[in-house]
Motif scaffolding. Structure first.
Motif, PDB file in Angstrom:
ATOM      1  N   GLY A   1       0.818  -1.207   0.000  1.00 27.73           N
ATOM      2  CA  GLY A   1       0.000   0.000   0.000  1.00 27.73           C
ATOM      3  C   GLY A   1       0.850   1.255   0.000  1.00 27.73           C
ATOM      4  N   ILE A   2       1.886   1.263   0.818  1.00 24.39           N
ATOM      5  CA  ILE A   2       2.808   2.409   0.875  1.00 24.39           C
ATOM      6  C   ILE A   2       3.474   2.607  -0.485  1.00 24.39           C
ATOM      7  CG2 ILE A   2       5.008   3.210   1.840  1.00 24.39           C
ATOM      8  CD1 ILE A   2       4.090   1.771   4.496  1.00 24.39           C
ATOM      9  N   LEU A   3       3.982   1.525  -1.043  1.00 27.87           N
ATOM     10  CA  LEU A   3       4.657   1.629  -2.338  1.00 27.87           C
ATOM     11  C   LEU A   3       3.686   2.028  -3.441  1.00 27.87           C
ATOM     12  CD1 LEU A   3       7.057  -1.433  -2.093  1.00 27.87           C
ATOM     13  CD2 LEU A   3       7.708   0.981  -2.182  1.00 27.87           C
ATOM     14  N   GLY A   4       2.490   1.461  -3.407  1.00 26.02           N
ATOM     15  CA  GLY A   4       1.503   1.796  -4.429  1.00 26.02           C
ATOM     16  C   GLY A   4       1.143   3.274  -4.397  1.00 26.02           C
ATOM     17  N   ALA A   5       0.883   3.784  -3.211  1.00 22.43           N
ATOM     18  CA  ALA A   5       0.517   5.198  -3.090  1.00 22.43           C
ATOM     19  C   ALA A   5       1.671   6.106  -3.498  1.00 22.43           C
ATOM     20  CB  ALA A   5       0.086   5.504  -1.659  1.00 22.43           C
ATOM     21  N   ALA A   6       2.832   5.849  -2.959  1.00 22.96           N
ATOM     22  CA  ALA A   6       3.981   6.724  -3.236  1.00 22.96           C
ATOM     23  C   ALA A   6       4.458   6.590  -4.685  1.00 22.96           C
ATOM     24  CB  ALA A   6       5.114   6.421  -2.271  1.00 22.96           C
ATOM     25  N   ASN A   7       4.533   5.368  -5.185  1.00 19.24           N
ATOM     26  CA  ASN A   7       5.041   5.187  -6.546  1.00 19.24           C
ATOM     27  C   ASN A   7       4.082   5.726  -7.600  1.00 19.24           C
ATOM     28  OD1 ASN A   7       7.435   4.025  -5.728  1.00 19.24           O
ATOM     29  ND2 ASN A   7       6.702   1.938  -5.948  1.00 19.24           N
ATOM     30  N   TRP A   8       2.797   5.657  -7.349  1.00 20.12           N
ATOM     31  CA  TRP A   8       1.831   6.149  -8.334  1.00 20.12           C
ATOM     32  C   TRP A   8       1.849   7.671  -8.423  1.00 20.12           C
ATOM     33  CZ3 TRP A   8      -0.256   4.035 -12.331  1.00 20.12           C
ATOM     34  CH2 TRP A   8      -1.313   4.658 -12.981  1.00 20.12           C
ATOM     35  N   SER A   9       2.400   8.325  -7.420  1.00 21.84           N
ATOM     36  CA  SER A   9       2.390   9.788  -7.406  1.00 21.84           C
ATOM     37  C   SER A   9       3.147  10.377  -8.592  1.00 21.84           C
ATOM     38  CB  SER A   9       2.929  10.326  -6.083  1.00 21.84           C
ATOM     39  OG  SER A   9       4.265   9.945  -5.897  1.00 21.84           O
ATOM     40  N   TYR A  10       4.032   9.608  -9.220  1.00 15.79           N
ATOM     41  CA  TYR A  10       4.717  10.136 -10.398  1.00 15.79           C
ATOM     42  C   TYR A  10       3.712  10.469 -11.500  1.00 15.79           C
ATOM     43  CZ  TYR A  10       4.273   5.996 -13.382  1.00 15.79           C
ATOM     44  OH  TYR A  10       3.776   4.985 -14.173  1.00 15.79           O
ATOM     45  N   GLN A  11       2.527   9.855 -11.458  1.00 11.91           N
ATOM     46  CA  GLN A  11       1.503  10.092 -12.474  1.00 11.91           C
ATOM     47  C   GLN A  11       0.794  11.437 -12.282  1.00 11.91           C
ATOM     48  OE1 GLN A  11       0.791   8.727 -15.184  1.00 11.91           O
ATOM     49  NE2 GLN A  11       0.826   6.513 -15.104  1.00 11.91           N
ATOM     50  N   TRP A  12       0.649  11.873 -11.039  1.00 12.03           N
ATOM     51  CA  TRP A  12      -0.179  13.050 -10.803  1.00 12.03           C
ATOM     52  C   TRP A  12       0.519  14.178 -10.043  1.00 12.03           C
ATOM     53  CZ3 TRP A  12      -0.446  14.152  -5.713  1.00 12.03           C
ATOM     54  CH2 TRP A  12      -0.261  13.099  -4.813  1.00 12.03           C
ATOM     55  N   PHE A  13       1.578  13.869  -9.312  1.00 14.05           N
ATOM     56  CA  PHE A  13       2.201  14.902  -8.498  1.00 14.05           C
ATOM     57  C   PHE A  13       2.942  15.911  -9.354  1.00 14.05           C
ATOM     58  CE2 PHE A  13       5.968  16.378  -6.013  1.00 14.05           C
ATOM     59  CZ  PHE A  13       5.271  17.277  -5.228  1.00 14.05           C
ATOM     60  N   ASN A  14       2.647  17.178  -9.110  1.00 13.28           N
ATOM     61  CA  ASN A  14       3.305  18.271  -9.816  1.00 13.28           C
ATOM     62  C   ASN A  14       4.216  18.985  -8.811  1.00 13.28           C
ATOM     63  OD1 ASN A  14       4.124  20.577 -11.120  1.00 13.28           O
ATOM     64  ND2 ASN A  14       2.072  21.320 -11.575  1.00 13.28           N
ATOM     65  N   PRO A  15       5.530  18.827  -8.925  1.00 13.45           N
ATOM     66  CA  PRO A  15       6.450  19.481  -7.985  1.00 13.45           C
ATOM     67  C   PRO A  15       6.290  20.999  -7.919  1.00 13.45           C
ATOM     68  CG  PRO A  15       7.620  17.865  -9.306  1.00 13.45           C
ATOM     69  CD  PRO A  15       6.243  18.007  -9.901  1.00 13.45           C
ATOM     70  N   ASN A  16       5.689  21.585  -8.950  1.00 18.66           N
ATOM     71  CA  ASN A  16       5.464  23.032  -8.966  1.00 18.66           C
ATOM     72  C   ASN A  16       4.024  23.389  -8.596  1.00 18.66           C
ATOM     73  OD1 ASN A  16       8.137  23.557  -9.915  1.00 18.66           O
ATOM     74  ND2 ASN A  16       7.466  22.899 -11.937  1.00 18.66           N
ATOM     75  N   GLY A  17       3.287  22.400  -8.087  1.00 22.56           N
ATOM     76  CA  GLY A  17       1.879  22.612  -7.742  1.00 22.56           C
ATOM     77  C   GLY A  17       1.695  23.277  -6.391  1.00 22.56           C
ATOM     78  N   THR A  18       0.487  23.184  -5.852  1.00 21.71           N
ATOM     79  CA  THR A  18       0.145  23.892  -4.618  1.00 21.71           C
ATOM     80  C   THR A  18       0.763  23.254  -3.380  1.00 21.71           C
ATOM     81  OG1 THR A  18      -1.917  22.636  -4.456  1.00 21.71           O
ATOM     82  CG2 THR A  18      -2.025  24.792  -5.538  1.00 21.71           C
ATOM     83  N   LEU A  19       1.017  21.938  -3.418  1.00 18.70           N
ATOM     84  CA  LEU A  19       1.650  21.262  -2.286  1.00 18.70           C
ATOM     85  C   LEU A  19       3.080  20.884  -2.635  1.00 18.70           C
ATOM     86  CD1 LEU A  19      -1.161  18.807  -1.082  1.00 18.70           C
ATOM     87  CD2 LEU A  19      -0.495  20.984  -0.055  1.00 18.70           C
ATOM     88  N   THR A  20       3.966  21.005  -1.668  1.00 17.97           N
ATOM     89  CA  THR A  20       5.352  20.579  -1.874  1.00 17.97           C
ATOM     90  C   THR A  20       5.434  19.060  -1.742  1.00 17.97           C
ATOM     91  OG1 THR A  20       5.967  20.675   0.462  1.00 17.97           O
ATOM     92  CG2 THR A  20       6.184  22.723  -0.830  1.00 17.97           C
ATOM     93  N   ASP A  21       6.541  18.515  -2.144  1.00 20.18           N
ATOM     94  CA  ASP A  21       6.753  17.084  -1.991  1.00 20.18           C
ATOM     95  C   ASP A  21       6.719  16.686  -0.510  1.00 20.18           C
ATOM     96  OD1 ASP A  21       9.113  18.521  -1.616  1.00 20.18           O
ATOM     97  OD2 ASP A  21      10.342  17.205  -2.855  1.00 20.18           O
ATOM     98  N   ARG A  22       7.256  17.515   0.346  1.00 17.77           N
ATOM     99  CA  ARG A  22       7.228  17.244   1.792  1.00 17.77           C
ATOM    100  C   ARG A  22       5.796  17.220   2.306  1.00 17.77           C
ATOM    101  NH1 ARG A  22      10.409  16.457   5.872  1.00 17.77           N
ATOM    102  NH2 ARG A  22      12.289  16.794   4.680  1.00 17.77           N
ATOM    103  N   GLU A  23       4.977  18.175   1.864  1.00 11.24           N
ATOM    104  CA  GLU A  23       3.578  18.223   2.314  1.00 11.24           C
ATOM    105  C   GLU A  23       2.795  16.999   1.838  1.00 11.24           C
ATOM    106  OE1 GLU A  23       2.826  23.040   2.607  1.00 11.24           O
ATOM    107  OE2 GLU A  23       2.845  22.100   0.620  1.00 11.24           O
ATOM    108  N   VAL A  24       3.037  16.571   0.620  1.00 10.09           N
ATOM    109  CA  VAL A  24       2.372  15.361   0.115  1.00 10.09           C
ATOM    110  C   VAL A  24       2.813  14.151   0.936  1.00 10.09           C
ATOM    111  CG1 VAL A  24       2.149  13.800  -1.860  1.00 10.09           C
ATOM    112  CG2 VAL A  24       2.014  16.261  -2.216  1.00 10.09           C
ATOM    113  N   ALA A  25       4.101  14.051   1.218  1.00  8.48           N
ATOM    114  CA  ALA A  25       4.607  12.943   2.033  1.00  8.48           C
ATOM    115  C   ALA A  25       3.980  12.978   3.426  1.00  8.48           C
ATOM    116  CB  ALA A  25       6.125  12.990   2.126  1.00  8.48           C
ATOM    117  N   GLU A  26       3.832  14.168   3.998  1.00  5.98           N
ATOM    118  CA  GLU A  26       3.202  14.284   5.319  1.00  5.98           C
ATOM    119  C   GLU A  26       1.761  13.793   5.292  1.00  5.98           C
ATOM    120  OE1 GLU A  26       3.840  18.441   6.188  1.00  5.98           O
ATOM    121  OE2 GLU A  26       5.892  18.069   6.920  1.00  5.98           O
ATOM    122  N   VAL A  27       1.010  14.147   4.247  1.00  5.47           N
ATOM    123  CA  VAL A  27      -0.376  13.686   4.117  1.00  5.47           C
ATOM    124  C   VAL A  27      -0.405  12.165   4.000  1.00  5.47           C
ATOM    125  CG1 VAL A  27      -2.426  13.699   2.620  1.00  5.47           C
ATOM    126  CG2 VAL A  27      -1.236  15.843   3.131  1.00  5.47           C
TER     127      VAL A  27
END
Length: 187
Positions: free
Chosen positions: A149-175
Motif C-alpha cells: 500500500g505504501i509503495l503503491g501510493a507513493a510510486n503512483w504519485s509520479y503520475q499526478w504529483f506536480n512538484p510546482n503545484g500547490t503542495l510541496t513534496d514534503r507536504e504530500v509525504a506528510e499527508v
C-alpha cells in the motif's frame, strides 16, 4: 556523452514510449550519428536497462542512508515516503520509464532489476517489523499488504504529483504518512 544519450532517451521514451522511439530518433534529437549511440550502448534495450539500474540503485542508496539513521521508525517511514515523492522532482521522467517500460526488458535483464525492487520493498517491511517490535506501530499489522500500500501510493504519485503545484513534496509525504499512521476514520 553517455549521460547525454540517456537524458535524451528518457525524454523521448516518456513522450513517445520505448517501443515507438527508435535509435534514429535518439541520435537525431542529439545531432549525432548511430555510431555514437553504439559506442556506449549495444542496443536500445541495454539503454533501457541502464536507465532502470540508475533509477533503482539511486533509490536503494538513499534508502540505506535513511534506515541507518538513529531516527524513530515513524521518521524513517516518513523519510522513505518522502524519498519516493521528492524523487519525482529530480527523476520524474526516469520514474515513469522505470514503472511503465519494465515490460520491455527481457527475462535476463528483469532478473537483475526485480531483486533490487524486492530489496527496496523488504527494507520497508523490516522497518515496519522493527517499528512493531519497538512499539511504534500496532502489532496486528499485515506488514506485506501495508508495504504494498505504501509503495503503491507513493510510486503512483509520479503520475499526478506536480512538484510546482500547490503542495510541496514534503507536504504530500506528510499527508500520505498521516494517512498511513492515523487512517481516515473519525475518532
Amino acid at each position: 556523452m553517455k549521460d547525454k544519450i540517456t537524458e535524451h532517451s528518457i525524454r523521448l521514451f516518456e513522450k513517445k514510449g520505448f517501443k515507438e522511439t527508435s535509435i534514429q530518433d535518439i541520435v537525431d534529437s542529439m545531432g549525432v550519428t548511430k555510431g555514437t549511440f553504439y559506442y556506449y550502448f549495444s542496443s536500445k534495450e541495454e539503454l533501457l536497462m541502464d536507465i532502470h539500474l540508475g533509477y533503482i540503485d539511486n533509490l536503494l542508496e538513499k534508502q540505506r542512508h535513511i534506515v541507518e539513521t538513529n531516527s524513530s521508525y515513524k521518521e524513517k517511514l516518513f523519510e522513505t515516503v518522502f524519498l519516493l515523492i521528492s524523487n519525482i522532482k529530480v527523476q520524474g521522467s526516469a520514474a515513469k520509464i522505470f514503472f511503465r517500460e519494465m515490460k520491455n526488458l527481457n527475462e535476463k535483464r528483469l532478473a537483475l532489476i526485480v531483486p533490487k525492487r524486492n530489496e527496496f520493498r523488504f527494507t520497508i517491511e523490516n522497518l515496519l517489523k522493527e517499528g512493531i517490535e519497538k512499539g511504534e506501530f500496532r502489532a496486528n499489522l499485515n506488514i506485506s499488504i501495508i508495504t504494498f500500500g505504501i509503495l503503491g501510493a507513493a510510486n503512483w504519485s509520479y503520475q499526478w504529483f506536480n512538484p510546482n503545484g500547490t503542495l510541496t513534496d514534503r507536504e504530500v509525504a506528510e499527508v500520505f504518512v498521516e494517512m498511513i499512521l492515523e487512517g481516515i476514520q473519525s475518532v
